[in-house]
Structures are given as C-alpha cells and as structure tokens.
Design a protein around this motif. Structure first.
Motif, PDB file in Angstrom:
ATOM      1  N   PHE A  99      -4.738  13.100  -0.235  1.00 53.97           N
ATOM      2  CA  PHE A  99      -5.834  12.512  -0.998  1.00 53.97           C
ATOM      3  C   PHE A  99      -6.695  13.659  -1.511  1.00 53.97           C
ATOM      4  O   PHE A  99      -7.308  14.360  -0.705  1.00 53.97           O
ATOM      5  N   ASP A 124       0.840  -1.193   0.000  1.00 54.27           N
ATOM      6  CA  ASP A 124       0.000   0.000   0.000  1.00 54.27           C
ATOM      7  C   ASP A 124       0.881   1.253   0.000  1.00 54.27           C
ATOM      8  O   ASP A 124       1.862   1.310   0.743  1.00 54.27           O
ATOM      9  N   SER A 125       0.519   2.235  -0.824  1.00 51.76           N
ATOM     10  CA  SER A 125       1.334   3.461  -0.835  1.00 51.76           C
ATOM     11  C   SER A 125       1.040   4.324   0.401  1.00 51.76           C
ATOM     12  O   SER A 125       1.808   5.217   0.723  1.00 51.76           O
ATOM     13  N   HIS A 126      -0.068   4.032   1.096  1.00 48.63           N
ATOM     14  CA  HIS A 126      -0.383   4.765   2.328  1.00 48.63           C
ATOM     15  C   HIS A 126       0.001   3.921   3.532  1.00 48.63           C
ATOM     16  O   HIS A 126      -0.469   2.788   3.660  1.00 48.63           O
ATOM     17  N   LYS A 127       0.825   4.452   4.414  1.00 46.52           N
ATOM     18  CA  LYS A 127       1.281   3.681   5.584  1.00 46.52           C
ATOM     19  C   LYS A 127       0.675   4.256   6.872  1.00 46.52           C
ATOM     20  O   LYS A 127       0.449   5.473   6.953  1.00 46.52           O
ATOM     21  N   LYS A 185      -7.681   2.337   8.127  1.00 42.46           N
ATOM     22  CA  LYS A 185      -7.878   2.305   6.671  1.00 42.46           C
ATOM     23  C   LYS A 185      -8.210   0.864   6.300  1.00 42.46           C
ATOM     24  O   LYS A 185      -7.487  -0.069   6.705  1.00 42.46           O
ATOM     25  N   LYS A 210       1.542   7.793   8.738  1.00 40.27           N
ATOM     26  CA  LYS A 210       2.350   8.612   7.809  1.00 40.27           C
ATOM     27  C   LYS A 210       1.363   9.454   6.991  1.00 40.27           C
ATOM     28  O   LYS A 210       0.551   8.894   6.230  1.00 40.27           O
ATOM     29  N   CYS A 237      -4.125  13.573   4.840  1.00 43.37           N
ATOM     30  CA  CYS A 237      -4.831  12.545   5.624  1.00 43.37           C
ATOM     31  C   CYS A 237      -3.855  11.704   6.436  1.00 43.37           C
ATOM     32  O   CYS A 237      -2.667  11.609   6.112  1.00 43.37           O
ATOM     33  N   PHE A 280      -0.559  11.421   4.201  1.00 43.50           N
ATOM     34  CA  PHE A 280      -0.561  11.311   2.736  1.00 43.50           C
ATOM     35  C   PHE A 280      -1.625  12.265   2.173  1.00 43.50           C
ATOM     36  O   PHE A 280      -2.553  12.642   2.894  1.00 43.50           O
TER      37      PHE A 280
END
Ligand code: OMP
Length: 268
Positions: A84, A74-77, A250, A80, A89, A82
């Motif tokens: 959107f 996943d590019s969202h950790k 998430k 961390k 977010c 990010f």
C-alpha cells in the motif's frame, strides 16, 4: 371461435402459469436457503447456502453471501502481505462494523469482539504482533512505532502491553512506543464525517530523529489507509522510512450488488 385459436390460448395460459409457478418455486427456494443460512453458524456452510439464496434471487441474502466470502471480493487477503503506497502491509482478519453484526457468523463476530477488546486494552495483542512480524519478516534493526490515537490515554491503553512485550524481547533501539509526544486531543477518526479526508488534526509530534531508520507501524485497523499515510508523512519528516505496517484487522467494504450477484454465478 376457431379450434386452433382455442388451443393456442390454452397453451399460452398453461405456459404463463408454468412460468409463474417456476418463479414462485424459485422465490420459495431462495427464502428457504436464506432461512437455512441464518440458522447455521458454520462459516463455509453459510457461504454455500447464501450463494444458493442469491442465485434464487433472494436480495436479503446478498450481504450475508458477500460478508461470508469477503476474500473473493477483496484484493487484500488475511495474513497475505500486500503493498500500500510502497508499504508492505498485513492484517490478520476482516473487521465488520456493528451495522453488519446480524449478517456475519459466530467466528467473525468473535474476531470483531477480540479486536474491540484489543482497542480497549483488554487484550495484549502479542499473538497478532508475533504472527504478523513473522509473516512480514522485517530487518532486525527496524524501529517499531504505534499509530498515534485521538487521545494519549487511548494510545497507552491500546499499546502499553505491546510496549511491555518489546521491552522484554526487543532491543531498546527498536521500541518506538515513547517516540510520540501528545500535544492535545482530537476527534476520533470514526466520528469524523469525511473518512477519506487527507489530513487529520495534528495532536502529537515525533520526538526523535529517525534518519536512515526503517519503521514498522502497528495499528488495530486498516480502513482507508489515510491514518497510515499521515503517519508515514510525519515519520518521513524525521528522516525515517515506513517499510512495513501490521494491522489486527481490515474493515470490510461491502461490494456492490452486481459484483455480489456476478461472483455468486461465477463461483461454485
Ligand atoms: O477508533 C477509531 O477511530 C476507528 C473506528 C472504526 O470503526 N474504524 C477505524 O478504522 N478506526 C480507526 O481508524 C484508523 C484507520 O482508519 P483509516 O485511516 O481509514 O485506515 C485506525 O487507527 C482505527 O483505530
């Protein structure tokens, strides 16, 4: 028969038997690693053992490997920030829907239970809120607003403890809990057939002017981001700008099989 031909056939038979035996051993190793994965609750060990099972060709280990190493896919950790659609977010950890319950470890199950408790108003969410606010570091004059729910009483049950917290520790002008007025009830988002549908039935309105205000949105889950976009539109109609959004979890997305296999090969 020619002697050379006999030797050729014997060698061929031995080679075929050796290859079949190697595949058999690989299959058994895969099963053993898969079994060991199921026995351990240690998150990092589950990741390592399931990877070996995947490399040995054990198909049943694919979801376990993917879900115990989700950050790899996943590019969202977690924790961390990010972007959107222009909104900064953050979420605290991954949420795994019930269908993945048997593929995840104890820690992950524990987090999912905590999230469901927050959803049902059995957890106040102070820690989640504070940690995410600290990581996002929004400007002091932001308005904090809570994601409208399918029913008013769900909204109250889920967010009233955070409203109490804001009343105690934030200036009154920052608390947007009361800025939502419900006009009815709508279907729960997770019960709708098309999760990607662009607009939801509107069952609320924003009862104040937000001109020039930056808004922080708080919600339990980020899944496709549709709810955030819908709410953002409503806030913009009132003159506000959604600058930040924080989510307790998430929802995990299962990577495809090739991606799982490829990541297992590339990672150590
Ligand atoms: O309770 C829900 O509606 C819900 C159930 C579920 O399994 N997953 C889930 O994301 N939701 C809600 O759906 C919203 C986020 O979904 P997206 O709009 O797809 O990002 C959040 O407000 C969640 O409360």
């Amino acid at each position: 028969m020619d002697k050379a031909l006999i030797i050729y056939f014997i060698l061929l038979a031995v080679t075929v038997a050796a290859i079949r035996f190697a595949f058999y051993c690989l299959k058994k190793a895969g099963e053993a690693y898969f079994y060991a994965t199921q026995l351990t609750s240690d998150q990092s060990l589950r990741g390592k053992l399931s990877r070996k099972a995947v490399l040995a060709g054990n198909k049943a280990a694919y979801p376990i490997y993917a879900l115990s190493n989700l950050a790899e896919f996943d590019s969202h950790k977690p924790m961390k920030p990010f972007k959107f659609k222009g909104v900064k977010c953050i979420f605290t950890d991954y949420y795994f829907p019930n269908r993945y319950r048997s593929d995840i470890g104890n820690e992950q199950r524990f987090f999912c239970d905590e999230l469901l408790e927050f959803k049902d108003g059995k957890r106040n969410g102070y820690e989640f809120f504070m940690n995410c606010m600290e990581a996002l570091n929004p400007e002091d004059d932001c308005v904090i607003m809570f994601m409208p729910c399918s029913k008013n009483w769900h909204y109250k049950r889920r967010f009233s403890a955070l409203n109490d917290f804001l009343e105690d520790y934030y200036p009154e002008s920052s608390n947007g809990y009361k800025f939502i007025t419900y006009t009815g009830e709508r279907e729960s988002l997770h019960l709708t057939k098309d999760r990607t549908k662009k607009s939801l039935e509107q069952n609320y309105y924003i009862n104040c002017d937000l001109t020039g205000k930056k808004v922080v949105v708080v919600d339990d889950l980020f899944t496709t981001g549709c709810s955030l976009l819908n709410f953002k539109k409503e806030i913009e109609k009132k003159g506000g700008k959604v600058a930040y959004a924080l989510f307790l979890g998430k929802t995990c997305q299962m990577p495809d099989k090739f991606d799982i296999w490829f990541t297992a090969w590339c990672n150590k």
